[in-house]
Design an enzyme around this catalytic site. Structure first.
Site, PDB file in Angstrom:
ATOM      1  N   ASP A 134      -4.763   3.446  -5.814  1.00 20.85           N
ATOM      2  CA  ASP A 134      -5.685   2.523  -5.142  1.00 20.85           C
ATOM      3  C   ASP A 134      -5.989   1.379  -6.097  1.00 20.85           C
ATOM      4  OD1 ASP A 134      -7.597   1.717  -3.061  1.00 20.85           O
ATOM      5  OD2 ASP A 134      -9.104   2.214  -4.577  1.00 20.85           O
ATOM      6  N   GLU A 150      -0.822   0.720  -1.534  1.00 23.80           N
ATOM      7  CA  GLU A 150      -1.166  -0.036  -0.335  1.00 23.80           C
ATOM      8  C   GLU A 150      -0.367  -1.334  -0.281  1.00 23.80           C
ATOM      9  OE1 GLU A 150      -5.816   0.683   0.533  1.00 23.80           O
ATOM     10  OE2 GLU A 150      -5.352  -0.121  -1.452  1.00 23.80           O
ATOM     11  N   ASP A 173     -13.006   5.563  -4.873  1.00 16.29           N
ATOM     12  CA  ASP A 173     -11.641   5.124  -5.174  1.00 16.29           C
ATOM     13  C   ASP A 173     -10.674   6.301  -5.266  1.00 16.29           C
ATOM     14  OD1 ASP A 173     -12.516   2.520  -5.218  1.00 16.29           O
ATOM     15  OD2 ASP A 173     -12.753   2.427  -7.389  1.00 16.29           O
TER      16      ASP A 173
END
Length: 380
Positions: A194, A276, A359
């Site tokens: 992340d 991501e 997170d």
């Protein structure tokens, strides 16, 4: 895969003068070719060569191969410009910025980088010297310094052109190397990553790489630039010039360290890296004005790029996943709710009561999506 190796040149005063004159000549010639290209709307390398090659070669005392590279540099610059125009990166059609860009030929700085191929530049790796063409003749025994690893890479994998660069009073050669990459290993697990601003990177195994030092440095640099720019004195401008690029170098070094640690852990555990897909996030996200500075200084793309190339060299697979709701979804039960995210650091599921650092929870969701995506894309 392509990598670049940057070595620092150690020219004598006479060699430095010749290199400076060379860059000035080739970039002045490039500006002339650019004006011709813009005026006649001629942007192909072959067409530009037909109309400008003889002129710049004779007028600026360029060698045949150097003149070819000048023309190719101009053609490549216009190719990049037109790609940016088509993508809308320089404003919408009819906007003041786009009109200004389209109506002005590309200009090249007097000290802009210049490519050299093996006809203009030869390397003596063992002696740590190069021989390079200049407008003052061939410069032989031009010394350079490099680490043992750089020398090994140059000796084994250097291919194609090298760029001569003058930056902050120093001379560099940036060489392109074709490094073989191992095959990607089938992952035994998935390591979710992340990317963020407070924590630059958080992995699904709980490791957090804090961005406090980098964000503090950026704040100090921003305030320093603001004060110096307000003074507008000669000494303030001199200080601004001396401090430029320090923040970028610090950020790049931080991202290199983080990426290396993540890839090393993934390689050790036989995991693939799931990240991501944050492309276009700056256009999608709406923030208050004080937060925009932090968003636009966030170097997530650079960190992602470092992760990708380091993973490729280690044979670690990388997969991108949809970033939607990764911070609001519970990694235990899968429930999605904005109320799950209590604040920047805290996550508590309103359905099952699962609590974790926000997170880390997001990184676990990313790892799970990476595993699903890999199974779908690699189904027999």
């Amino acid at each position: 895969m392509k990598l670049v190796v940057q070595v620092k040149l150690l020219p004598t005063p006479e060699q430095a003068t010749a290199l400076e004159a060379t860059l000035r000549a080739v970039n002045t010639a490039a500006c002339q070719v650019s004006r011709h290209a813009h005026e006649h709307r001629t942007f192909r390398n072959y067409d530009l060569r037909k109309h400008t090659y003889t002129q710049i070669k004779d007028e600026y005392g360029l060698a045949a191969q150097a003149a070819q590279h000048v023309i190719k540099k101009v053609a490549d610059a216009y190719t990049t410009l037109h790609a940016n125009l088509r993508a809308g990166n320089l404003g919408k059609a009819g906007s003041a910025r786009r009109i200004r860009v389209e109506s002005t030929p590309i200009a090249f700085r007097a000290a802009a980088a210049q490519p050299f191929d093996d006809r203009c530049l030869s390397w003596q790796i063992d002696a740590r010297t190069v021989s390079i063409w200049s407008v003052a003749g061939r410069l032989k025994n031009l010394a350079f310094t490099a680490s043992a690893q750089q020398l090994t890479t140059l000796s084994a994998h250097r291919r194609g052109e090298s760029d001569l660069v003058y930056r902050d009073g120093m001379w560099f050669l940036i060489a392109t190397c074709e490094v073989p990459t191992p095959g990607v290993k089938d992952p035994e697990a998935f390591l979710g990553v992340d990317l963020g601003i407070v924590n630059l990177a958080t992995t699904s195994d709980g490791a957090r790489h804090c961005g406090k030092a980098l964000n503090a440095l950026r704040h100090r640099r921003r305030e320093l630039r603001r004060r110096l720019q307000a003074k507008r004195t000669t000494s303030a401008k001199r200080l601004l010039k001396r401090h430029r690029r320090k923040e970028a170098r610090f950020a790049a070094n931080t991202n290199h360290v983080i990426a290396k640690q993540i890839v090393t852990e993934a390689e050790r555990t036989g995991s693939a890296i799931a990240m991501e897909d944050l492309q276009g996030i700056r256009d999608r996200v709406r923030l208050r004005k004080p937060q925009r500075v932090m968003l636009h200084s966030w170097s997530f793309h650079q960190l992602g790029a470092f992760l990708v190339y380091k993973a490729a060299r280690a044979g670690v697979a990388v997969i991108y996943v949809d970033p939607a709701f990764t911070s609001q979804q519970c990694s235990s039960c899968g429930q999605v709710d904005r109320k799950n995210r209590l604040d920047q650091a805290s996550f508590s599921c309103t359905s099952c009561g699962f609590a974790e650092h926000a997170d880390v929870n997001a990184a676990r969701n990313i790892a799970a999506r990476g595993e699903t995506g890999w199974a779908v894309s690699h189904a027999a």
